[in-house]
Design a protein around this motif. Structure first.
Motif, PDB file in Angstrom:
ATOM      1  N   CYS A 242       0.814  -1.227   0.000  1.00  0.00           N
ATOM      2  CA  CYS A 242       0.000   0.000   0.000  1.00  0.00           C
ATOM      3  C   CYS A 242       0.847   1.277   0.000  1.00  0.00           C
ATOM      4  CB  CYS A 242      -0.942   0.007   1.201  1.00  0.00           C
ATOM      5  SG  CYS A 242      -2.293  -1.185   1.087  1.00  0.00           S
ATOM      6  N   GLY A 243       2.172   1.153  -0.016  1.00  0.00           N
ATOM      7  CA  GLY A 243       3.030   2.327  -0.118  1.00  0.00           C
ATOM      8  C   GLY A 243       3.078   3.201   1.113  1.00  0.00           C
ATOM      9  N   VAL A 244       3.013   2.579   2.299  1.00  0.00           N
ATOM     10  CA  VAL A 244       3.107   3.319   3.555  1.00  0.00           C
ATOM     11  C   VAL A 244       4.211   2.714   4.422  1.00  0.00           C
ATOM     12  CG1 VAL A 244       0.727   4.150   3.541  1.00  0.00           C
ATOM     13  CG2 VAL A 244       1.230   1.909   4.532  1.00  0.00           C
ATOM     14  N   VAL A 245       4.400   3.277   5.616  1.00  0.00           N
ATOM     15  CA  VAL A 245       5.431   2.795   6.537  1.00  0.00           C
ATOM     16  C   VAL A 245       4.784   1.886   7.578  1.00  0.00           C
ATOM     17  CG1 VAL A 245       7.132   3.478   8.284  1.00  0.00           C
ATOM     18  CG2 VAL A 245       6.833   4.862   6.210  1.00  0.00           C
ATOM     19  N   GLY A 246       5.367   0.706   7.790  1.00  0.00           N
ATOM     20  CA  GLY A 246       4.845  -0.218   8.793  1.00  0.00           C
ATOM     21  C   GLY A 246       5.977  -0.844   9.583  1.00  0.00           C
ATOM     22  N   MET A 247       5.817  -0.939  10.904  1.00  0.00           N
ATOM     23  CA  MET A 247       6.894  -1.478  11.726  1.00  0.00           C
ATOM     24  C   MET A 247       6.407  -2.564  12.670  1.00  0.00           C
ATOM     25  SD  MET A 247       9.729   0.437  14.059  1.00  0.00           S
ATOM     26  CE  MET A 247      11.359  -0.323  14.146  1.00  0.00           C
ATOM     27  N   LYS A 248       7.139  -3.674  12.675  1.00  0.00           N
ATOM     28  CA  LYS A 248       6.967  -4.718  13.688  1.00  0.00           C
ATOM     29  C   LYS A 248       8.062  -4.525  14.724  1.00  0.00           C
ATOM     30  CE  LYS A 248       8.928  -8.687  14.352  1.00  0.00           C
ATOM     31  NZ  LYS A 248       8.937  -8.907  15.817  1.00  0.00           N
ATOM     32  N   PRO A 249       7.704  -4.126  15.946  1.00  0.00           N
ATOM     33  CA  PRO A 249       8.728  -3.961  16.983  1.00  0.00           C
ATOM     34  C   PRO A 249       9.290  -5.305  17.453  1.00  0.00           C
ATOM     35  CG  PRO A 249       6.701  -2.744  17.494  1.00  0.00           C
ATOM     36  CD  PRO A 249       6.377  -3.705  16.394  1.00  0.00           C
ATOM     37  N   THR A 250      10.349  -5.246  18.224  1.00  0.00           N
ATOM     38  CA  THR A 250      10.909  -6.438  18.860  1.00  0.00           C
ATOM     39  C   THR A 250       9.835  -7.144  19.684  1.00  0.00           C
ATOM     40  OG1 THR A 250      13.042  -5.295  19.065  1.00  0.00           O
ATOM     41  CG2 THR A 250      12.752  -7.301  20.379  1.00  0.00           C
ATOM     42  N   TYR A 251       9.814  -8.464  19.618  1.00  0.00           N
ATOM     43  CA  TYR A 251       8.849  -9.230  20.411  1.00  0.00           C
ATOM     44  C   TYR A 251       9.024  -8.881  21.891  1.00  0.00           C
ATOM     45  CZ  TYR A 251       6.208 -13.157  22.321  1.00  0.00           C
ATOM     46  OH  TYR A 251       5.286 -13.924  23.004  1.00  0.00           O
ATOM     47  N   GLY A 252       7.945  -8.489  22.548  1.00  0.00           N
ATOM     48  CA  GLY A 252       7.991  -8.137  23.967  1.00  0.00           C
ATOM     49  C   GLY A 252       8.063  -6.653  24.247  1.00  0.00           C
TER      50      GLY A 252
END
Length: 489
Positions: free
Chosen positions: A185-195
């Protein structure tokens, strides 16, 4: 520019100067939702009355001098996060009428800061999918091309940001479910560190892999939302309490000279679209021009990540979804012969095809005689993949590569071929297996559709990822916008 086109930090500047009110901002987004939602189908429910009430409270906070970065800012929440007295369905008939009596911790955090929820986002049922075609209620369309998928499972969250229906959204990422739709979709997405972010109030899919994270219009906004949702939560037993709370905005610097950036030769394999490959190669050149040191690394166990993931995730899903039996809560069958039949009919009616497939796969992998052959072996592979990354991070600060092997594919193209669908997550799954942080941001166009660059960092080193992403974003200057027809405008 219209108010709904602005970023969080641009809206915040206007609200601080009292040039606009939170109610005016919210009304702009509600009007936008009315205009484009019939085309995009990003939301399972709109919360207009609730939003106006929250916006009025935000205006009072501003008048009292209590404004912060998210006060009066409209947000969409993925519909697998509990919202008090507001329906939370997980896009499943099983939870069609479920109204939680409490908020997820991340929702509570946003409420306390004065953020304004304007809706709940569509998703693949119970977050199981890569296209948002597995929802029991609707298929979300990609704002760049309404005949294509937005990615999944947080497709509604990503599409709502890309379509300017909200300033930011929250998604959940179990195997790429924030980063892959952000890429498409051309946006910014972040998966943080687990926990790092509390999972309390997130409806569980695979508990050792699930993580909540932000989807935003730019990297600065990503840092702002990360500030709001991170922190120890005693209500989540996996929440980490020995990590120093950071102000992620401090890492937004365009200076990355001397940063060691790795790329794995395994990324450039068969199945990677030529247009995507070209965009990633151009991104590596941009990093080099910015003064970063580019190093080739190897993630030799990456080929086994997808298989290991689908065994571990499905095994945990089969356990987590056992509670939906039609008696304690969830959809209950009206016609049945006895207790066992009630369980079977309730679950058959309540769960969709993909959820049933994963429950059966997970139950099989955990069954007597197959536990060692599948589940136990998958856990060993998981350890090898973590060691792969640990070795790589001895030589580099971050690892970059494609987020998705392709741009957004056509709706219906992979529905009957689950293996082809699973391959959409080939670059994102290893990051979840290792519990690492990863971010996707747009780095170019292919076929008129956005290409996502993935930046992966060490455990709890979100700051370095944001530094690299911010510098790249400034240099890349990606300004294309969705056309709501086909490709960029």
């Amino acid at each position: 520019m219209e108010l709904h086109e602005l970023t969080i930090h641009e809206l915040n500047d206007l609200l601080k100067k009292k040039e606009v009110s939170a109610v005016e901002v919210t009304n702009s987004y509600l009007k936008r939702i009315n205009e484009v939602e019939p085309k995009v189908d990003a939301l399972i429910c709109e919360t207009a009355d609730f939003a106006i009430k929250k916006a009025e409270e935000a205006d009072k906070m501003i008048r009292d001098g209590n404004i912060n970065d998210l006060t009066g800012i409209p947000v969409v929440i993925k519909d697998n996060m509990c919202t008090e007295n507001i329906r939370t369905t997980c896009a499943s008939k099983m939870l069609e009428d479920f109204i939680p009596p409490y908020n997820a911790t991340v929702v509570e955090n946003l409420n306390s800061l004065g953020a304004v929820m304007v809706g709940k986002a569509n998703l693949d049922e119970f977050a199981m999918g890569s296209s948002t075609e597995n929802s029991a209620f609707k298929t979300t369309k990609n704002p760049w091309d309404l005949e294509r998928v937005p990615g999944g499972s947080s497709g509604g969250s990503a599409a709502s940001v890309a379509a300017d229906e909200c300033a930011f959204s929250l998604g959940s990422d179990t195997g790429g479910s924030i980063r892959q739709p952000a890429s498409l979709c051309g946006v910014v997405g972040m998966k943080p560190t687990y926990g790092l972010v509390s999972r309390y109030g997130l409806v569980a899919f695979a508990s050792s892999l699930d993580q909540i994270g932000p989807i935003t219009k730019d990297v600065t906004d990503c840092a702002i939302v990360l500030n709001a949702i991170t922190g120890h939560d005693p209500k989540d037993s996996t929440s980490v309490d020995n990590v120093r709370k950071s102000d992620y905005k401090e890492f937004l610097k365009d200076e990355i000279k001397g940063m060691k950036i790795g790329y794995a030769k395994e990324f450039f394999r068969q199945g990677l679209d030529e247009g995507v490959k070209k965009s990633i190669e151009n991104a590596l050149k941009t990093f080099e021009e910015l003064g970063a040191e580019i190093r080739e690394i190897s993630l030799k166990y990456m080929d086994y990540a997808l298989a290991a993931y689908y065994i571990v995730a499905s095994a945990e899903a089969s356990s987590n979804l056992a509670r939906y039996d039609g008696i304690r809560y969830g959809h209950a069958a009206e016609k049945y012969e006895d207790l066992i039949d009630m369980y079977m009919v309730s679950r058959s009616e309540g769960f969709g095809k993909e959820v049933k497939r994963r429950i059966m796969l997970g139950t099989y992998a955990l069954s007597s005689g197959y536990y060692d052959a599948y589940y136990n072996k998958a856990l060993k592979v998981r350890t090898l993949i973590k060691q792969d990354y640990e070795k790589a991070f001895q030589d580099v600060d971050v690892i970059v590569g494609p987020t998705s092997p392709t741009v957004a594919f056509k709706i219906g193209e992979r529905v009957e071929d689950p293996l082809a669908m699973y391959l959409a997550d080939v670059y994102t799954v290893p990051v979840n297996i290792a519990g690492l942080p990863g971010l996707s941001l747009p780095c170019g166009l292919s076929e008129g559709l956005p290409v996502g660059l993935q930046i992966v960092g060490k455990h709890f080193d979100e700051g370095t990822i944001l530094n690299a992403a911010y510098a790249f974003e400034k240099a890349c200057n990606f300004t294309a916008k969705p056309s709501f027809k086909g490709g960029a405008k």
